[in-house]
Design a protein around this motif. Structure first.
Motif, PDB file in Angstrom:
ATOM      1  N   VAL A  13     -13.609  50.068  67.893  1.00  0.00           N
ATOM      2  CA  VAL A  13     -13.243  50.507  69.240  1.00  0.00           C
ATOM      3  C   VAL A  13     -12.424  49.403  69.915  1.00  0.00           C
ATOM      4  N   PRO A  14     -11.258  49.727  70.464  1.00  0.00           N
ATOM      5  CA  PRO A  14     -10.468  48.703  71.165  1.00  0.00           C
ATOM      6  C   PRO A  14     -11.158  48.280  72.460  1.00  0.00           C
ATOM      7  N   GLU A  15     -11.010  47.006  72.784  1.00  0.00           N
ATOM      8  CA  GLU A  15     -11.592  46.474  74.018  1.00  0.00           C
ATOM      9  C   GLU A  15     -10.506  46.290  75.055  1.00  0.00           C
ATOM     10  N   ASN A  16     -10.884  46.363  76.316  1.00  0.00           N
ATOM     11  CA  ASN A  16      -9.922  46.171  77.390  1.00  0.00           C
ATOM     12  C   ASN A  16      -9.634  44.681  77.532  1.00  0.00           C
ATOM     13  N   ASP A  17      -8.426  44.296  77.137  1.00  0.00           N
ATOM     14  CA  ASP A  17      -8.015  42.890  77.218  1.00  0.00           C
ATOM     15  C   ASP A  17      -7.229  42.600  78.493  1.00  0.00           C
ATOM     16  N   GLY A  18      -7.154  43.575  79.399  1.00  0.00           N
ATOM     17  CA  GLY A  18      -6.449  43.382  80.663  1.00  0.00           C
ATOM     18  C   GLY A  18      -4.941  43.491  80.567  1.00  0.00           C
ATOM     19  N   ALA A  19      -4.416  43.836  79.395  1.00  0.00           N
ATOM     20  CA  ALA A  19      -2.967  43.836  79.181  1.00  0.00           C
ATOM     21  C   ALA A  19      -2.222  44.937  79.925  1.00  0.00           C
ATOM     22  N   PRO A  74      -8.289  47.652  65.791  1.00  0.00           N
ATOM     23  CA  PRO A  74      -8.839  48.458  66.883  1.00  0.00           C
ATOM     24  C   PRO A  74      -7.743  49.240  67.622  1.00  0.00           C
ATOM     25  N   GLY A  75      -7.905  50.557  67.676  1.00  0.00           N
ATOM     26  CA  GLY A  75      -6.967  51.405  68.402  1.00  0.00           C
ATOM     27  C   GLY A  75      -5.748  51.858  67.636  1.00  0.00           C
ATOM     28  N   ALA A  76      -5.578  51.428  66.380  1.00  0.00           N
ATOM     29  CA  ALA A  76      -4.374  51.798  65.639  1.00  0.00           C
ATOM     30  C   ALA A  76      -4.449  53.221  65.086  1.00  0.00           C
ATOM     31  N   ARG A  77      -5.530  53.564  64.450  1.00  0.00           N
ATOM     32  CA  ARG A  77      -5.659  54.846  63.759  1.00  0.00           C
ATOM     33  C   ARG A  77      -5.858  55.984  64.755  1.00  0.00           C
ATOM     34  N   GLY A  78      -5.243  57.129  64.465  1.00  0.00           N
ATOM     35  CA  GLY A  78      -5.483  58.333  65.252  1.00  0.00           C
ATOM     36  C   GLY A  78      -4.281  58.928  65.946  1.00  0.00           C
ATOM     37  N   CYS A  79      -3.078  58.508  65.594  1.00  0.00           N
ATOM     38  CA  CYS A  79      -1.884  58.989  66.298  1.00  0.00           C
ATOM     39  C   CYS A  79      -1.624  60.475  66.058  1.00  0.00           C
ATOM     40  N   GLY A 146       4.389  43.516  59.313  1.00  0.00           N
ATOM     41  CA  GLY A 146       5.688  42.996  59.712  1.00  0.00           C
ATOM     42  C   GLY A 146       6.366  43.783  60.816  1.00  0.00           C
ATOM     43  N   MET A 147       5.686  44.772  61.377  1.00  0.00           N
ATOM     44  CA  MET A 147       6.253  45.587  62.456  1.00  0.00           C
ATOM     45  C   MET A 147       5.566  45.239  63.770  1.00  0.00           C
ATOM     46  N   THR A 148       6.328  45.273  64.862  1.00  0.00           N
ATOM     47  CA  THR A 148       5.742  45.174  66.195  1.00  0.00           C
ATOM     48  C   THR A 148       5.592  46.598  66.700  1.00  0.00           C
ATOM     49  N   LEU A 149       4.358  46.953  67.064  1.00  0.00           N
ATOM     50  CA  LEU A 149       4.043  48.318  67.469  1.00  0.00           C
ATOM     51  C   LEU A 149       3.349  48.326  68.825  1.00  0.00           C
ATOM     52  N   TYR A 150       3.485  49.439  69.527  1.00  0.00           N
ATOM     53  CA  TYR A 150       2.798  49.600  70.807  1.00  0.00           C
ATOM     54  C   TYR A 150       1.294  49.733  70.596  1.00  0.00           C
ATOM     55  N   LYS A 151       0.518  49.133  71.500  1.00  0.00           N
ATOM     56  CA  LYS A 151      -0.895  49.478  71.589  1.00  0.00           C
ATOM     57  C   LYS A 151      -0.966  50.804  72.322  1.00  0.00           C
ATOM     58  N   ARG A 152      -1.978  51.572  72.029  1.00  0.00           N
ATOM     59  CA  ARG A 152      -2.121  52.904  72.598  1.00  0.00           C
ATOM     60  C   ARG A 152      -2.477  52.828  74.093  1.00  0.00           C
ATOM     61  N   LEU A 153      -1.682  53.507  74.917  1.00  0.00           N
ATOM     62  CA  LEU A 153      -1.963  53.632  76.349  1.00  0.00           C
ATOM     63  C   LEU A 153      -1.251  54.865  76.869  1.00  0.00           C
ATOM     64  N   TYR A 167      -6.103  52.784  79.490  1.00  0.00           N
ATOM     65  CA  TYR A 167      -6.041  51.694  78.520  1.00  0.00           C
ATOM     66  C   TYR A 167      -7.351  50.943  78.554  1.00  0.00           C
ATOM     67  N   PRO A 168      -7.943  50.667  77.451  1.00  0.00           N
ATOM     68  CA  PRO A 168      -7.622  51.170  76.110  1.00  0.00           C
ATOM     69  C   PRO A 168      -8.033  52.633  75.988  1.00  0.00           C
ATOM     70  N   ILE A 169      -7.626  53.252  74.905  1.00  0.00           N
ATOM     71  CA  ILE A 169      -7.905  54.664  74.668  1.00  0.00           C
ATOM     72  C   ILE A 169      -8.762  54.796  73.415  1.00  0.00           C
ATOM     73  N   PHE A 170      -9.880  55.481  73.562  1.00  0.00           N
ATOM     74  CA  PHE A 170     -10.735  55.768  72.428  1.00  0.00           C
ATOM     75  C   PHE A 170     -11.714  56.859  72.824  1.00  0.00           C
ATOM     76  N   PRO A 171     -11.949  57.830  71.994  1.00  0.00           N
ATOM     77  CA  PRO A 171     -11.263  58.091  70.736  1.00  0.00           C
ATOM     78  C   PRO A 171      -9.932  58.804  70.999  1.00  0.00           C
ATOM     79  N   PRO A 172      -8.924  58.534  70.198  1.00  0.00           N
ATOM     80  CA  PRO A 172      -7.606  59.121  70.453  1.00  0.00           C
ATOM     81  C   PRO A 172      -7.569  60.637  70.297  1.00  0.00           C
ATOM     82  N   ASN A 173      -8.432  61.190  69.462  1.00  0.00           N
ATOM     83  CA  ASN A 173      -8.426  62.637  69.246  1.00  0.00           C
ATOM     84  C   ASN A 173      -9.025  63.413  70.415  1.00  0.00           C
ATOM     85  N   GLU A 174      -9.534  62.713  71.444  1.00  0.00           N
ATOM     86  CA  GLU A 174     -10.059  63.365  72.647  1.00  0.00           C
ATOM     87  C   GLU A 174      -9.309  62.907  73.905  1.00  0.00           C
TER      88      GLU A 174
END
Length: 190
Positions: A13-19, A74-79, A146-153, A167-174
């Motif tokens: 589960v992704p944690e809220n890092d304040g980003a 954390p937070g990558a899978r589920g797009c 090697g890729m820079t990707l967006y965190k889910r928000l 932000y953060p978003i979990f679970p992405p399927n809901e």
């Protein structure tokens, strides 16, 4: 390749890092992005009402492997599951006050068009391969293979201003259902 529509039970589960704490109240930047419908979407000129822009890392394809270690980030899978949730609740989202719904990732337009066709999405996906929106708004990103990707928000933009951020978003399927609940509880005419 695993089933992109189903999420493993043990995802971190992704944690809220304040980003994303700095985003509510900011004006949408002047960023022009190509949409899968052939349109150019200008983020500071979306028009009246609320726009829902869900930002995600990348959508996998059934014939290709996900980046190494994808399920452990954390937070990558589920797009794919998230896109399908927005597809399945699109009509309800617009009825609850979303004038527009977009998905956005760093994948190119051709990739995004394939996703819209394969998943039968009723909304446009926006391509931001140069991460222009991340640069303008200081959006959170991460590195994978090697890729820079967006965190889910998800951004709720109302009349040119970022009104709310998920932000953060979990679970992405809901997540579309979470947005729907927020829209219903925060009617724009209040």
């Amino acid at each position: 390749m695993s089933n992109l529509h189903e999420l493993p039970a043990d995802l971190p589960v992704p944690e809220n890092d304040g980003a994303a704490d700095h985003l509510p109240g900011r004006r949408a930047p002047h960023v022009e992005l190509p949409g899968t419908g052939g349109e150019t979407v200008v983020l500071d000129a979306l028009g009246p009402g609320r726009s829902v822009i869900y930002v995600y890392p990348l959508t996998g394809r059934p014939d290709a492997d996900l980046p190494r270690g994808w399920n452990a980030i954390p937070g990558a899978r589920g797009c794919t599951a998230e896109a399908c949730d927005f597809r399945d609740h699109h009509r309800e989202l617009t009825a609850a006050g979303a004038a527009r719904v977009f998905g956005l990732s760093s994948q190119d337009g051709e990739y995004q068009r394939e996703v819209v066709e394969r998943l039968h999405l009723p909304f446009s996906m926006l391509a931001d391969p140069r991460l222009r929106l991340a640069g303008e708004l200081d959006l959170p990103t991460f590195e994978a293979d090697g890729m820079t990707l967006y965190k889910r928000l998800t951004l709720i933009i109302r009349d040119g201003v970022i009104e709310h951020v998920f932000y953060p978003i979990f679970p992405p399927n809901e997540h579309a259902q979470q947005v729907l609940t927020w829209l219903r509880e925060n009617a724009a005419d209040r």
